[in-house]
Design a protein around this motif. Sequence first.
Motif, PDB file in Angstrom:
ATOM      1  N   ASP A  22       0.836  -1.207   0.000  1.00 56.42           N
ATOM      2  CA  ASP A  22       0.000   0.000   0.000  1.00 56.42           C
ATOM      3  C   ASP A  22       0.865   1.249   0.000  1.00 56.42           C
ATOM      4  OD1 ASP A  22      -2.264  -1.571   0.109  1.00 56.42           O
ATOM      5  OD2 ASP A  22      -2.384  -1.489   2.304  1.00 56.42           O
ATOM      6  N   LEU A  23       0.297   2.260  -0.629  1.00 56.05           N
ATOM      7  CA  LEU A  23       0.944   3.567  -0.518  1.00 56.05           C
ATOM      8  C   LEU A  23       0.958   3.997   0.953  1.00 56.05           C
ATOM      9  CD1 LEU A  23      -0.689   5.445  -3.533  1.00 56.05           C
ATOM     10  CD2 LEU A  23       1.628   4.522  -3.408  1.00 56.05           C
ATOM     11  N   VAL A  24       2.036   4.636   1.345  1.00 55.20           N
ATOM     12  CA  VAL A  24       2.160   5.115   2.740  1.00 55.20           C
ATOM     13  C   VAL A  24       1.369   6.416   2.871  1.00 55.20           C
ATOM     14  CG1 VAL A  24       3.726   5.944   4.508  1.00 55.20           C
ATOM     15  CG2 VAL A  24       4.389   4.028   3.048  1.00 55.20           C
ATOM     16  N   THR A  25       0.428   6.407   3.792  1.00 48.45           N
ATOM     17  CA  THR A  25      -0.408   7.581   4.012  1.00 48.45           C
ATOM     18  C   THR A  25      -0.207   8.070   5.438  1.00 48.45           C
ATOM     19  OG1 THR A  25      -2.047   6.767   2.422  1.00 48.45           O
ATOM     20  CG2 THR A  25      -2.745   8.483   3.994  1.00 48.45           C
TER      21      THR A  25
ATOM     22  N   THR B 178       0.792  11.355   1.095  1.00 49.90           N
ATOM     23  CA  THR B 178       0.845   9.973   0.612  1.00 49.90           C
ATOM     24  C   THR B 178       2.163   9.787  -0.117  1.00 49.90           C
ATOM     25  OG1 THR B 178      -1.560   9.871   0.399  1.00 49.90           O
ATOM     26  CG2 THR B 178      -0.278   8.238  -0.812  1.00 49.90           C
ATOM     27  N   TYR B 179       2.827   8.696   0.195  1.00 44.70           N
ATOM     28  CA  TYR B 179       4.174   8.469  -0.328  1.00 44.70           C
ATOM     29  C   TYR B 179       4.243   7.081  -0.982  1.00 44.70           C
ATOM     30  CZ  TYR B 179       5.210  12.319   2.880  1.00 44.70           C
ATOM     31  OH  TYR B 179       5.211  13.506   3.540  1.00 44.70           O
ATOM     32  N   ALA B 180       4.921   7.053  -2.200  1.00 42.13           N
ATOM     33  CA  ALA B 180       5.192   5.785  -2.880  1.00 42.13           C
ATOM     34  C   ALA B 180       6.585   5.342  -2.466  1.00 42.13           C
ATOM     35  CB  ALA B 180       5.084   5.949  -4.395  1.00 42.13           C
ATOM     36  N   ILE B 181       6.647   4.531  -1.449  1.00 48.51           N
ATOM     37  CA  ILE B 181       7.915   4.162  -0.838  1.00 48.51           C
ATOM     38  C   ILE B 181       8.107   2.658  -0.945  1.00 48.51           C
ATOM     39  CG2 ILE B 181       9.185   4.077   1.346  1.00 48.51           C
ATOM     40  CD1 ILE B 181       7.878   6.662   2.145  1.00 48.51           C
TER      41      ILE B 181
END
Length: 659
Positions: free
Chosen positions: A86-89, A147-150
């Motif tokens: 999951d994207l980091v929120t 929101t971060y794509a990590i």
Amino acid sequence: MDITTLVQPALAAGAIIALLALLKLSNVVRYIPNNQVGIVEKLWSVRGSVADGFIALNGEAGFEPEVLRGGLHLFFPFMYRIHTSDLVTVGQGKIAYVFARDGAPLGASQVLGANDSEDNSDFQDARRFLMAGGQKGPQRKILREGTYAINTTQFAIITDERVYGHALSDQERIVLDAMQLTIAERWGFTPVILAADHDLVGIVTVHDGPSLPPGEIIAPEVGIALHDAATFHNNFQEPEKFLAAGGHRGRQLQVIVEGTWYINRLFATVENVPKTIIPVGNVGVVIFYTGPRMADVSGETYRHGELVSNGGRGVWKDPLLPGKYAFNTYAGKIEIIPTVNFILKWVRGEVGAMKLDENLSEISLITKDAFEPTLPLSVVMHIDYKKAPMIIQRFGDVKKLVEQTLDPMVSAFFKNVAQKMTLIELLQNRAAIQEESAAEMKVKFEGYSLELQEVLIGTPRAAPGDQTIENILIQLRMRQVAREQVETFQEQEKAAIQERTLNEAKATAAAQAALTQSLIQIRVNENEGAAALARAQKDAETRKVTAAAVGEQSRLEGQGEADRALAVGAANAQATKLAVDAYRGPEFRLAEQNFAKFAEALTRINQPLVPQFLMSGGQGQETGNSGLIPTAMLSSMFGRMMPEALEQLKREAPRSARQ
């Protein structure tokens, strides 16, 4: 129906299913949802496995640093395995923490991974992070809202709701869960918020960086210059700038005040303490535990310690005036000193607002007549605010001054006074004792930089169960009651007299008509008397004038008579002189006059010249000498009178001749 017609579709369907299964197994095509990222795991490579680290940066077999975003992706068959995450929120007003699973190792004294460049602080580009020398472990930089794509294989993201991580071992899961719990205990998933209405100040303790020099307990302020962008860490929100400015780990002198501050709680924790409030009528003397060592400014005559300029280590010479201060209570201590008049009570159970007298009690006395009363006492005093630092330097605090100095001094003074007086004298001379104690103790208080305002003495009391003093007081009260009774009787006597006067006034009022008539009659009589007096005065004046006229007449007549008598006298004198001269001597003239007067006298008396009775010397006999008695008496009388008359005549004759 021909079986061939049935088999062919089934075979086609099976072939399709087999193809799809083959495609699935070979990971040739993979769809990534838009709310997730794809983490690529390379199953084999001609370059072999990763020799160092966890992430395959050079095409080796292992987890790739890049992530796949949403959409369809084609891969070489049977070479890759795609994992989704999951994207980091990070929610609004929240903070997320980053744990790097791969990277350079931390230094020996390092607690958090450094993020001192843009490259090694970019958590959405794992390759860039690692190539820039990013360190493994918890990071100094935090993630704010968004929101971060990590790549959660490289970075485990810890939020208050969950831990984002892929392919975590059980041990790593335990470590990250414990880390989440620690952050939660420090309220680390939310920013530090100091509300203006709470009057709080934040004391910061930094857990990373170089240690303090020996002898120091508080790290000095660094990076507080706003214009210096390289070192201004904005209240510990940028750890790298704090360390670049020379910051040390440990409790900091700098505090944070009202506002919202996004601080990494693994880097620095914040303890909220109330602001220091110095009320009106007080000052605050600062005892500072840190800072530079400065020269003593107390002066040569003050030998009880040193005072330093404000900001130095020691007791500050200038106290803080009334107000509100964001003071670091770990870096120093503020002693609140009252500058208004305050009362110390030597009464058990009565404590002032500052509790300076909570350990004081009544003073035990022994009087001259061996009574042992206790004396309640109150002392009103004042402290000059400029002398407050000297008191703190000398005694530590005001309470120690009261208990260790003032209490013994005051107690000893009143014990000495009581030993010279009886109990009754102690009770009766309270005002004099109070005045004497105020005068003497004022001088002693000045020696301790105090100003005594008033000494208030209470009534001596007996110990519980002791009735001797009460008996003395009863006797005194009985005496006073007797005196009051005497005064009461006197007042009653005055009241009786006043009552009699009142009754007389009432009787007078009752007889007012008669009194009025009598007063009128008195006035009539007075008027008549005045008229009579006036008539008498007129008569008196008339008589006076008449008497004056008569007197003047009598005077004039007397004067004329006197003049006549004088002329007659002068003529008689002249005649007498001539007669004397004719008789050839005054004695003959005098004898002639005397016989003439004698003869005149004999003619005027009614007595016979010849006595009717004759007294003789013998009883019944008459002698020849009995008739000679009158003759002898007359001869003797004339014999005495003649010389005196002749002498008088001799004295008057010359005067008559001169006149």
